[in-house]
Design an enzyme around this catalytic site. Structure first.
Site, PDB file in Angstrom:
ATOM      1  N   ALA A  54       0.864  -1.191   0.000  1.00 39.94           N
ATOM      2  CA  ALA A  54       0.000   0.000   0.000  1.00 39.94           C
ATOM      3  C   ALA A  54       0.890   1.227   0.000  1.00 39.94           C
ATOM      4  O   ALA A  54       2.032   1.179   0.471  1.00 39.94           O
ATOM      5  CB  ALA A  54      -0.920   0.014   1.226  1.00 39.94           C
ATOM      6  N   ALA A  56       0.656   3.628   1.892  1.00 42.15           N
ATOM      7  CA  ALA A  56       0.866   4.038   3.285  1.00 42.15           C
ATOM      8  C   ALA A  56       1.885   3.195   4.031  1.00 42.15           C
ATOM      9  O   ALA A  56       2.273   3.542   5.150  1.00 42.15           O
ATOM     10  CB  ALA A  56      -0.459   3.991   4.048  1.00 42.15           C
ATOM     11  N   TYR A  57       2.344   2.087   3.447  1.00 40.46           N
ATOM     12  CA  TYR A  57       3.250   1.185   4.172  1.00 40.46           C
ATOM     13  C   TYR A  57       4.693   1.663   4.077  1.00 40.46           C
ATOM     14  O   TYR A  57       5.148   1.992   2.988  1.00 40.46           O
ATOM     15  CB  TYR A  57       3.180  -0.230   3.594  1.00 40.46           C
ATOM     16  CG  TYR A  57       1.882  -0.963   3.767  1.00 40.46           C
ATOM     17  CD1 TYR A  57       0.872  -0.492   4.598  1.00 40.46           C
ATOM     18  CD2 TYR A  57       1.643  -2.150   3.083  1.00 40.46           C
ATOM     19  CE1 TYR A  57      -0.324  -1.177   4.729  1.00 40.46           C
ATOM     20  CE2 TYR A  57       0.461  -2.846   3.218  1.00 40.46           C
ATOM     21  CZ  TYR A  57      -0.526  -2.352   4.037  1.00 40.46           C
ATOM     22  OH  TYR A  57      -1.698  -3.038   4.157  1.00 40.46           O
ATOM     23  N   PRO A  58       5.470   1.644   5.178  1.00 44.27           N
ATOM     24  CA  PRO A  58       5.010   1.627   6.561  1.00 44.27           C
ATOM     25  C   PRO A  58       5.205   3.021   7.181  1.00 44.27           C
ATOM     26  O   PRO A  58       6.214   3.290   7.834  1.00 44.27           O
ATOM     27  CB  PRO A  58       5.927   0.592   7.208  1.00 44.27           C
ATOM     28  CG  PRO A  58       7.229   0.707   6.408  1.00 44.27           C
ATOM     29  CD  PRO A  58       6.887   1.332   5.071  1.00 44.27           C
TER      30      PRO A  58
END
Length: 321
Positions: A54, A56-58
């Site tokens: 994703a 957003a990771y991490p």
């Protein structure tokens, strides 16, 4: 890549994967670049190919901002040349730098992810969460344009309620828009009700692929946390385990996993994942590993045959009644 016999369809997308998906949330967190490369090499060598990440990771790691997982996967792809051997799934909506599902944000986030991954097409692009503030038609329209541009192959929904997922599927059908082909819910031996009550019947009825996350319940189902002291000695996940899983029901599940694992000369984690892969609605569980030895263990779950009696025992032990 030679197609293994146990390939499973991801909805009606035309994509097929083996019953284990690698969770890329660890890349740039508990797995540095060298470890990430070694893990992905071993994953592909094992005949698997679905990598879940994703934008957003991490971002939760001190010093990170987000995007690190995609960047490491992109570097590995450039070094390995294995793009044709993998199915890349990433997500939009939950990252603070690209929040929500507005059409403009989806377009910009997709371009950012493609750049970090170093690829031309995202195989599965997930809405990481629902965005009730944007009309569903607009969301699906934005995804449709990405598909038309060749930037996305198919789309999926993560963390959606059954009501909203059903609405999206109906709107897609009525307006000739792309539908969510893959669902990504939280689901494991302990956390069952939320998925089984409404999402699972819909997935089966509508022919959706399902890749479950938290497949090992934050590591609890591996048997690594047997007491509050075990959890305290571990990482931040330990507090989650103490508060949620260390109770009589959790202990009953672990005891049953241990018993079945002993019968099969397997591990508790392998049995917990095999229970998921045996579920008719589940295409593949997502799980993460931080060492190649751990990954080899988890991959073994894909070929672990549980008997009907095994499954019944696990169902009974994990029942909330």
């Amino acid at each position: 890549m030679t197609a293994p016999r146990d390939l499973r369809p991801l909805g009606r997308s035309g994509l097929h994967i083996r019953p284990f998906a690698f969770g890329g949330n660890v890349f740039g967190w508990s797995a540095d670049e060298a470890t990430t490369f070694a893990l992905l090499d071993a994953f592909i060598a094992g005949g698997f190919g679905f990598i879940d990440t994703a934008d957003a990771y991490p971002a939760w790691v001190p010093g990170n901002r987000g995007g690190e997982s995609e960047t490491l996967i992109g570097r590995w792809l450039a070094r390995s040349g294995r793009r044709d051997d993998v199915v890349i799934a990433t997500k939009v909506a939950k990252w603070s730098e690209r929040p929500g599902l507005s059409p403009d944000n989806i377009a910009r986030a997709a371009d950012d992810s493609l750049r970090r991954l170093g690829i031309d097409t995202i195989d599965v692009y997930f809405a990481h969460e629902d965005d009730p503030g944007v009309p569903i038609e607009d969301v699906l329209g934005a995804f449709s344009r990405l598909i038309e541009q060749g930037k996305v192959r198919t789309i999926g929904a993560s963390n959606f309620s059954a009501v909203r997922l059903g609405e999206a599927l109906d709107i897609a059908e009525r307006h000739g828009l792309p539908r969510y082909e893959v669902l990504q819910p939280e689901y494991n031996l302990y956390d069952r009700i939320g998925y089984e009550a409404e999402l699972e019947p819909m997935a089966l009825e509508r022919g959706l692929g399902v890749v479950s996350y938290y497949s090992l319940a934050s590591g609890f189902l591996s048997g690594k946390y047997r007491s509050p002291a075990d959890a305290v000695r571990s990482s931040a996940r330990g507090s989650t385990v103490v508060g949620k899983y260390l109770n009589p029901r959790g202990e009953r599940i672990l005891s049953t996993l241990d018993s079945i694992a002993a019968t099969h000369r397997a591990t508790a984690a392998q049995v917990a994942l095999a229970w998921l892969t045996a579920r008719p609605s589940i295409t593949a569980p997502i799980a993460s590993a931080t060492t190649t030895a751990q990954l080899d263990e988890l991959l073994g779950a894909a070929t672990l045959p549980l008997s009907p009696a095994d499954i019944a025992a696990l169902d009974a032990a994990s029942s909330s009644e």
